[in-house]
Structures are given as C-alpha cells and as structure tokens.
Motif scaffolding. Structure first.
Motif, PDB file in Angstrom:
ATOM      1  N   TYR A 190      14.585   3.482  -3.980  1.00 24.98           N
ATOM      2  CA  TYR A 190      12.807   4.177  -3.898  1.00 24.98           C
ATOM      3  C   TYR A 190      12.481   4.820  -5.717  1.00 24.98           C
ATOM      4  CZ  TYR A 190      13.352   6.599   0.683  1.00 24.98           C
ATOM      5  OH  TYR A 190      13.370   6.843   1.879  1.00 24.98           O
ATOM      6  N   ASN A 191      13.364   5.171  -6.302  1.00 25.14           N
ATOM      7  CA  ASN A 191      12.336   4.883  -7.607  1.00 25.14           C
ATOM      8  C   ASN A 191      12.118   3.307  -8.460  1.00 25.14           C
ATOM      9  OD1 ASN A 191      12.891   7.988  -7.877  1.00 25.14           O
ATOM     10  ND2 ASN A 191      14.785   7.673  -9.189  1.00 25.14           N
ATOM     11  N   ARG A 192      12.894   2.888  -8.030  1.00 29.00           N
ATOM     12  CA  ARG A 192      12.995   1.109  -8.458  1.00 29.00           C
ATOM     13  C   ARG A 192      11.895   0.910  -7.413  1.00 29.00           C
ATOM     14  NH1 ARG A 192      16.220  -4.335  -6.418  1.00 29.00           N
ATOM     15  NH2 ARG A 192      13.686  -5.267  -6.857  1.00 29.00           N
ATOM     16  N   TYR A 193      11.361   0.813  -6.294  1.00 22.23           N
ATOM     17  CA  TYR A 193      10.271   0.502  -5.436  1.00 22.23           C
ATOM     18  C   TYR A 193       8.978   1.436  -5.682  1.00 22.23           C
ATOM     19  CZ  TYR A 193      14.239  -1.744  -2.669  1.00 22.23           C
ATOM     20  OH  TYR A 193      15.138  -2.337  -2.271  1.00 22.23           O
ATOM     21  N   LEU A 194       9.305   2.395  -6.268  1.00 25.10           N
ATOM     22  CA  LEU A 194       8.145   3.066  -6.606  1.00 25.10           C
ATOM     23  C   LEU A 194       7.507   2.911  -7.651  1.00 25.10           C
ATOM     24  CD1 LEU A 194       8.825   6.649  -5.263  1.00 25.10           C
ATOM     25  CD2 LEU A 194       7.013   5.205  -4.699  1.00 25.10           C
ATOM     26  N   SER A 195       8.877   2.379  -8.569  1.00 24.10           N
ATOM     27  CA  SER A 195       7.589   1.247  -9.634  1.00 24.10           C
ATOM     28  C   SER A 195       7.699   0.707  -9.708  1.00 24.10           C
ATOM     29  CB  SER A 195       9.431   1.737 -10.990  1.00 24.10           C
ATOM     30  OG  SER A 195      10.351   0.462 -11.034  1.00 24.10           O
ATOM     31  N   GLU A 196       7.709  -0.387  -9.223  1.00 29.15           N
ATOM     32  CA  GLU A 196       7.491  -1.609  -8.811  1.00 29.15           C
ATOM     33  C   GLU A 196       5.489  -1.488  -8.303  1.00 29.15           C
ATOM     34  OE1 GLU A 196      11.211  -3.866  -8.213  1.00 29.15           O
ATOM     35  OE2 GLU A 196      10.148  -4.183  -6.340  1.00 29.15           O
ATOM     36  N   MET A 197       5.846  -0.800  -6.886  1.00 27.20           N
ATOM     37  CA  MET A 197       4.258  -0.038  -6.863  1.00 27.20           C
ATOM     38  C   MET A 197       3.176   0.094  -7.400  1.00 27.20           C
ATOM     39  SD  MET A 197       4.412   0.754  -3.250  1.00 27.20           S
ATOM     40  CE  MET A 197       3.250  -0.326  -2.104  1.00 27.20           C
ATOM     41  N   LEU A 198       3.650   0.792  -8.589  1.00 27.34           N
ATOM     42  CA  LEU A 198       2.548   1.264  -9.691  1.00 27.34           C
ATOM     43  C   LEU A 198       2.810   0.658 -10.671  1.00 27.34           C
ATOM     44  CD1 LEU A 198       4.234   4.991 -10.535  1.00 27.34           C
ATOM     45  CD2 LEU A 198       2.617   4.474  -9.337  1.00 27.34           C
ATOM     46  N   LEU A 199       3.503  -0.345 -10.797  1.00 37.61           N
ATOM     47  CA  LEU A 199       2.953  -1.481 -11.991  1.00 37.61           C
ATOM     48  C   LEU A 199       2.361  -2.764 -11.240  1.00 37.61           C
ATOM     49  CD1 LEU A 199       4.057  -3.992 -13.939  1.00 37.61           C
ATOM     50  CD2 LEU A 199       5.149  -5.100 -12.393  1.00 37.61           C
ATOM     51  N   ASP A 207      -0.579  -1.528  -8.989  1.00 37.47           N
ATOM     52  CA  ASP A 207      -1.573  -1.026  -9.657  1.00 37.47           C
ATOM     53  C   ASP A 207      -1.869  -1.109 -10.719  1.00 37.47           C
ATOM     54  OD1 ASP A 207      -2.816   1.340  -8.164  1.00 37.47           O
ATOM     55  OD2 ASP A 207      -2.873   2.114  -9.976  1.00 37.47           O
ATOM     56  N   LYS A 208      -1.118  -0.449 -11.988  1.00 33.74           N
ATOM     57  CA  LYS A 208      -1.662  -1.124 -13.353  1.00 33.74           C
ATOM     58  C   LYS A 208      -2.127  -2.931 -13.831  1.00 33.74           C
ATOM     59  CE  LYS A 208       1.207   2.675 -15.839  1.00 33.74           C
ATOM     60  NZ  LYS A 208       1.603   3.136 -13.666  1.00 33.74           N
ATOM     61  N   LEU A 209      -1.551  -3.355 -12.569  1.00 32.15           N
ATOM     62  CA  LEU A 209      -1.401  -4.938 -13.294  1.00 32.15           C
ATOM     63  C   LEU A 209      -3.339  -4.882 -12.721  1.00 32.15           C
ATOM     64  CD1 LEU A 209       1.301  -7.344 -12.567  1.00 32.15           C
ATOM     65  CD2 LEU A 209       0.142  -6.429 -14.469  1.00 32.15           C
ATOM     66  N   TYR A 258      -3.977  -5.032  -8.592  1.00 35.89           N
ATOM     67  CA  TYR A 258      -3.735  -5.803  -7.226  1.00 35.89           C
ATOM     68  C   TYR A 258      -5.097  -4.396  -6.895  1.00 35.89           C
ATOM     69  CZ  TYR A 258       0.016  -8.927  -7.935  1.00 35.89           C
ATOM     70  OH  TYR A 258       0.430  -9.684  -8.415  1.00 35.89           O
ATOM     71  N   ASP A 259      -5.283  -4.746  -5.755  1.00 33.98           N
ATOM     72  CA  ASP A 259      -7.081  -4.162  -5.237  1.00 33.98           C
ATOM     73  C   ASP A 259      -6.031  -2.935  -4.334  1.00 33.98           C
ATOM     74  OD1 ASP A 259      -9.520  -6.043  -6.294  1.00 33.98           O
ATOM     75  OD2 ASP A 259      -7.541  -7.176  -4.979  1.00 33.98           O
ATOM     76  N   GLY A 260      -4.332  -2.791  -4.485  1.00 36.64           N
ATOM     77  CA  GLY A 260      -4.230  -1.489  -3.796  1.00 36.64           C
ATOM     78  C   GLY A 260      -2.331  -2.065  -3.097  1.00 36.64           C
ATOM     79  N   LEU A 261      -2.887  -1.108  -2.574  1.00 33.93           N
ATOM     80  CA  LEU A 261      -0.700  -1.349  -2.298  1.00 33.93           C
ATOM     81  C   LEU A 261      -0.032  -0.933  -0.318  1.00 33.93           C
ATOM     82  CD1 LEU A 261       0.888   1.342  -5.317  1.00 33.93           C
ATOM     83  CD2 LEU A 261      -0.212  -0.949  -5.334  1.00 33.93           C
ATOM     84  N   VAL A 262       0.257  -1.563  -0.171  1.00 33.08           N
ATOM     85  CA  VAL A 262       0.923  -1.225   1.494  1.00 33.08           C
ATOM     86  C   VAL A 262       2.094  -0.670   1.461  1.00 33.08           C
ATOM     87  CG1 VAL A 262       0.218  -2.902   3.330  1.00 33.08           C
ATOM     88  CG2 VAL A 262      -0.866  -3.683   1.801  1.00 33.08           C
ATOM     89  N   LEU A 263       1.938  -0.238   2.728  1.00 34.94           N
ATOM     90  CA  LEU A 263       3.018   0.232   2.909  1.00 34.94           C
ATOM     91  C   LEU A 263       3.324   0.165   4.618  1.00 34.94           C
ATOM     92  CD1 LEU A 263       2.932   3.700   1.187  1.00 34.94           C
ATOM     93  CD2 LEU A 263       4.349   1.996   0.856  1.00 34.94           C
ATOM     94  N   ASN A 264       4.424   0.302   5.302  1.00 41.56           N
ATOM     95  CA  ASN A 264       4.566   0.299   6.315  1.00 41.56           C
ATOM     96  C   ASN A 264       5.508   0.687   7.209  1.00 41.56           C
ATOM     97  OD1 ASN A 264       6.911  -0.841   5.734  1.00 41.56           O
ATOM     98  ND2 ASN A 264       6.140  -3.361   7.284  1.00 41.56           N
ATOM     99  N   GLU A 265       5.834   0.701   8.566  1.00 41.10           N
ATOM    100  CA  GLU A 265       6.762   2.328   9.201  1.00 41.10           C
ATOM    101  C   GLU A 265       7.834   1.812   9.894  1.00 41.10           C
ATOM    102  OE1 GLU A 265       4.948   5.886  10.490  1.00 41.10           O
ATOM    103  OE2 GLU A 265       6.288   6.104  12.209  1.00 41.10           O
TER     104      GLU A 265
END
Lengths: 384, 274
Positions: free
Chosen positions: A48-57, A59-61, A63-70
């Motif tokens: 979880y920590n790793r994946y959240l950090s990848e999403m935050l990266l 965002d910082k780079l 990208y227009d947005g982040l996508v999640l699914n279920e």
C-alpha cells in the motif's frame, strides 16, 4: 485541430498483491476461491505504501489524474474499497481522482452517492467516476444476485443521479430499492455532478445505457479493433439520444513501457505483462459467468469466443490490445495513432502492471511523463 | 392450446408424449402429456435440469394420465417475465392447473427443485391434491446437516453428483462436453434457478407451514444421493403429518431414473386409497 492537443493522461494503478505462493500456478483461479490465507498483511502494508507513493509520483510528474478501480476476493487488486484509497490521495494531490469504480448495485446506492459526493467536495471538485457492472467474479464474492444484477445496476445509477441532481427529500420506489427520504448530505461540488462513465465489455445493453444517460464509455477485455466498432456504435447512439459525441466521452486504456531502446523496453516490460495476463487475470469460465450474469444469447456468444483470462502470448497480446514497449518515439507514435483511430482524448495508462518492481515503475512513469507526453504535445503543435 | 405428438419418454422408449402448449398469463408453457386422458392424473414437476428425459414416467402412463409441465425458464417453456421467487411458480401452476381442469384428485409428484415447488403448492392448494410425492426435494434447511450449495458445484462435477451409476446419465449427455447447445440450455436453466434461489437457497416457509399438508405424502430418496443427503428425508417426514419415507439402495439424486423400484413405488402409492 488534433485530438492530441486536448488529450489527458491518467495514471492507473491496480494495487496488485504479488507475493504469491510458489505453487499458485497449479490453481485454476486466483480469484473468488484463492484463499486469503495467502495474504500477508505485513507485505500488504508495504505494498500500500509503495503503490500510494507511485501514485503521488505520477501526480507530481504532472499526469492529469489518477485512476483507481475495485475488485473483490482477489490478488488482482487490494482495492475492494477504492473510495478509501481516493480519500487518502486527495489531500496529497492536485489532479483528477477517477474512481473507475464501485459497482453501484453491490451495496446501497444512496451510500455510494454520499461517498462520491464526499470525495468531490473534499477534493474541491476533482472527482470523476465510472460505473462498472463488475466482473462475474464479484458476484461470487458478494451477496448480490448475478441473474438480476443488470436491472439492479440500472436502478442503482438512477438513484445516484437523483441523489445528486434533485433537491431532497424525495421518495424513490424501485424494483430493488425503496427510499422514503432520499436526501443525502453532502451533495457534489461539481454541477450537476462529477463526470461519469460506464465501463463495459461492449454489450449492446451497456452501450445503450451510457448513450441514454449521456455518460462516457470505456471498454475492457475486448480486442482493439472490436473496441473501435463499439465506439462507433456508442457515438451513434449518443447522438441519437441528443448528446454530443465529444472526444472525452470515450476513454481508452493503454499499457506502455518506455526505455532507452525498443529491445530494452520489451525485455523490461514483457515479464510483467505476461504475469498480468497469465496470473493476475487467471480465473475459470464459471467464475467469469455466474448464473444469469449475461443474457442467454450473450452467453452463447461468450462460450464460442477466445478466453483472455489466464493464457497469453506476447504477439497476440500486442495485436489485440493497446500495448507498446519502446523508445519515447515509438511509444508516442503508437499512442498518437490510437488516439486518432479511437477518436478519444482520454487515456488511462497502465504504466505499472502485475509484479513490476518499484524501480521500473519509477523509471517508466518518469520517462513517459518527461519524454512521451511532451512529444505528443509537440506533434500537435507541428501539425497545427 | 396446441398439441404435437413428438417427445419420446427417453431413448428407445415406446411411450410418446404429446406436447401441449399453453399460454399461462403471458408465459408460453409446454406440457408433456401421455396416457389415457380419462385416467387419474399424475402431474410431475421436474428438477433444475430437463435434460435427463422422462423414461421413469413410462410405467405411470399405463394407469395414469401423466402431465409433465416444463417450468417457466426451463426446457421448452418460455421465461416468466418478472420472476423473483418460488411463489411466482406456485401462482403460475395455480393458473395452469385451472387451464388443465386440475381442480381435484391430482397426484402431484415433485423432484428436487420440483419437490420444493410441489411442497409450496401443496401448502396453499392441497384441496386440488389427492396424494403428494416428494422425490429428493430441495429447499429445507436442517440445522446441523451440511448440504452443498448447488451453485458452488462446478458443472464438470455435477453429473457425478447427480447419479450413483454414470451409465444412467450417459445417454442424455452430449458426446462433446463443450457442446454449445447443451451448455447454453443448461445455462438458461441454472439462470432461472439463480433468479429464485441465489440469495436464499433455503425456503423459510417450509418449516412453519408444511404441517398444513395433511394429505398422504410419500418422501422418496436415493440412499446414495450425493447432492441432497438422504438424511434429509426424515426431516421432511417430521414436518409432514401423513408422510412415509421410502429409501432406495444403489440410487443417487436421480433416484427415479436409477431405480425402477422407486418409480414403481410412486405409482403404487398413487394407487392407494385416500
């Protein structure tokens, strides 16, 4: 005027649990009945920590947005409740948050309307949502009848739209849900409501539903060429229902990997793509098609079609899907072509897939942002 | 109603059923019929699959008018629009019985899912019935008695769970296990079953109301039933005031198909006095 100049690039993460037991290949399915005894929460915490950090990266780079699914009962995804993940991302990001999404019929639709409204208000209007029916596997995992799932799905979306667009209180009398005081607080910040998509596999029913509601449309797990026919049909029905078939209505998924050379990119990407199709997606026809999940004619079509869940070879995958691995130039070329042929300017990017290690995700996500997106934008300017 | 004389009871059977087609409140409904139209009536309610034929009913046609309706959503009958639960089928059968003139003295035999439907029908409509036979009926929850959920059984395991001897079933199975028409027909039937039973495979009405069924009732079970264990027979009998239990050795869930004795016992029971 090209589509590329308005293209949005969204970073999609499946949050896979990849620490599988050595003998997992002996299992016909890694969904539904693959024991959660195989889930180590300590490993999960790190992931979880790793994946959240990848999403935050991402965002910082920029990208227009982040996508999640279920998904449920599976190593494929550690996001059975993606709104929780979205809530964790909101205060740390500035781009769009797309929850693509929770099947609205798996719970109570007023509750989902409330959760999405919370996310929209908390994020200052950065939420987008998609309504999937959910795979067949979700109906083995949840106490909802697959045989009435589609009717319940339609009714759930209707209720959510009433929640968002009507001044409450109102009552709702449906076939599945009865509300005496439908009056959810909060209501969404974006007016009349966050942009919505339907996610489907190209069935006529979901195309018609998306077109009727004026929602965007996205398809998964069907070949690229078939998708193009589906998009044409969808745009035709959209216009029929009086909605303008603008490019953002269609979202396309792309799996991409960028490296110094084509050979290097393929070498670094291929094992994880294969892992994704052979392992992460591996399940049985029975779990894919619980009783009544599809109509009888649709079932007849499906059992005569190729199975994409659990077997794959690279050449077929590349021929069927939007998968590209190569230099920034090659990747930009391929994506530019896909944008044009699909008439879409909304991309959901799988830059991390399966058991890809963190360093590759960082490398790929960074190179794509710094070398591919600018190339596509420059191409537009050259063409203009 | 239209009649077409086509359907043999089973492979090599000399009995031909007439196919009668009814419109039951908008649902096209097929009824197979054989035997002397003036003879006493046996109505047979089938289980969740219609593929294994009606050979067991052949002997019944010697002394009875045998009527085998296909449930809505099964076999040759159409789908029941808006179907939700077993009671929708009870209402469907009230209407069909009226159309067939089955107002009294009916011997009702129900197998598996059809046993559940027959039991629910009998609770409300016992005045139409003379005798009731429940053959390995589904739907009764007995605390402490583990029963596998039908939907959890993989389709490839199902034939083995239905019979004690596979040769009972072989004439009815396609030579190619991937046979598309057969697979689609079974999907349609399990879909209809799921509409009614996915959320709650047990029937909450039975324990409270079976006591109303005070007509002579026979509970039939195969001793080797691997789908619904034979131990359930006593639990059904305990709830049915005028019931007896008949168990048959060397027979599985499809006890009527596997045991000529079982099929004969059903006819003998129907022959008996009220």
């Amino acid at each position: 005027m090209g589509l590329v100049d308005q293209a949005e690039f969204h970073f999609f993460h499946f949050f896979p649990y990849t620490d599988l037991p050595a003998d997992h290949r002996e299992r016909a399915s890694l969904w539904v009945d693959f024991s959660n005894a195989n889930y180590d929460p300590t490993v999960g915490h790190d992931l979880y920590n790793r994946y959240l950090s990848e999403m935050l990266l991402a965002d910082k780079l920029g990208y227009d947005g982040l996508v999640l699914n279920e998904h449920h009962n599976t190593q494929y995804s550690m996001n059975p409740a993606p709104n929780l993940t979205a809530a964790a991302l909101i205060p740390q990001t500035s781009g769009w948050i797309s929850v693509f999404g929770t099947p609205p019929n798996l719970g109570y639709p007023n509750r989902l309307a409330e959760e999405y409204a919370m996310l929209d208000v908390m994020s200052g209007g950065r939420l987008r949502v998609a309504f999937p029916l959910g795979t067949g596997m979700e109906y083995w995992a949840n106490a909802v009848n697959p045989a009435t799932a589609r009717a319940r799905f339609r009714e759930s979306i209707d209720i959510i739209l009433h929640c968002w667009t009507d001044d409450g209180p109102r009552s709702y009398e449906g076939d599945f849900y009865t509300y005496r005081y439908l009056n959810p607080w909060p209501r969404p910040l974006q007016q009349p409501h966050p942009e919505c998509y339907i996610v489907g596999t190209g069935s006529p029913e979901t195309i018609e539903l998306a077109a009727e509601l004026g929602f965007g449309y996205s398809v998964v797990f069907i070949p690229r060429t078939v998708q193009l026919q589906v998009f044409d049909r969808y745009r035709e029905r959209l216009a029929h229902h009086g909605h303008e078939p603008t490019p953002e209505k269609v979202a396309i998924g792309v799996m991409a990997y960028v490296a110094e050379s084509d050979a290097r990119a393929e070498e670094e990407f291929l094992p994880h793509v294969m892992y994704f199709f052979e392992n992460a997606l591996r399940t049985t026809p029975r779990y894919l098609n619980p009783p009544g999940y599809v109509t009888v004619p649709e079932f007849r079509k499906r059992i005569q079609a190729a199975d994409v869940h659990g077997s794959a070879n690279w050449d077929d995958l590349v021929a069927i899907n939007r998968i590209v691995a190569g230099t920034p130039e090659k990747v930009a070329d391929a994506i530019g072509g896909w944008i044009e042929e699909a008439g879409s300017n909304r991309l959901t990017l799988n830059l991390t897939l399966g058991d890809m290690p963190h360093w590759k995700v960082v490398k790929n996500t960074t190179l794509f942002a710094e070398e591919v997106i600018p190339r596509l934008r420059a191409r537009k300017e050259a063409a203009a | 109603m239209t009649a077409t004389p086509v359907t043999p009871a089973g492979p090599g059977s000399r009995v031909l059923f007439d196919q009668l087609d009814y419109d039951v409140n908008g649902t096209p409904t097929t009824v197979l019929a054989a035997g002397n139209p003036d003879a006493p009536r046996i109505v047979f309610l089938h289980g969740a699959g219609t593929f294994h034929g009606w050979a067991f009913a052949e002997r019944w046609t010697e002394r009875y008018r045998v009527l085998i309706p296909h449930h809505p959503g099964y076999g040759d009958s159409g789908d029941l629009d808006g179907l939700r639960d077993i009671h929708d089928l009870v209402l469907h059968y009230i209407e069909l019985f009226d159309q067939l003139g089955l107002t009294a003295d009916v011997n009702l035999v129900g197998f598996s899912l059809g046993g559940l439907i027959a039991a629910r029908f009998a609770i409300e409509q016992k005045h139409r019935l003379r005798r009731l036979v429940l053959v390995a009926p589904a739907g009764l929850r007995v605390p402490g008695l583990a029963v596998d959920d039908l939907f959890r059984i993989p389709p490839e395991e199902l034939p083995g769970r239905l019979v004690h001897r596979m040769d009972t079933l072989l004439p009815y199975l396609p030579s190619d296990p991937g046979d598309v028409d057969f697979t689609v027909d079974r999907y349609r039937e399990i879909r209809t079953t799921a509409i009614m039973l996915w959320e709650q495979p047990y029937d909450r009405v039975l324990p409270r109301w079976l006591g109303r069924v005070d007509i002579p009732t026979l509970v039939v079970w195969g001793a080797e039933d691997r789908l619904l264990p034979v131990d359930l027979a006593d639990s059904w009998a305990a709830l049915l005031p005028r019931s007896t239990v008949a168990r048959f050795p060397d027979a599985g869930h499809l006890v009527l198909d596997e045991s000529a004795d079982a099929s004969a016992a059903v006819a003998r029971f129907c022959d008996g006095g009220g």
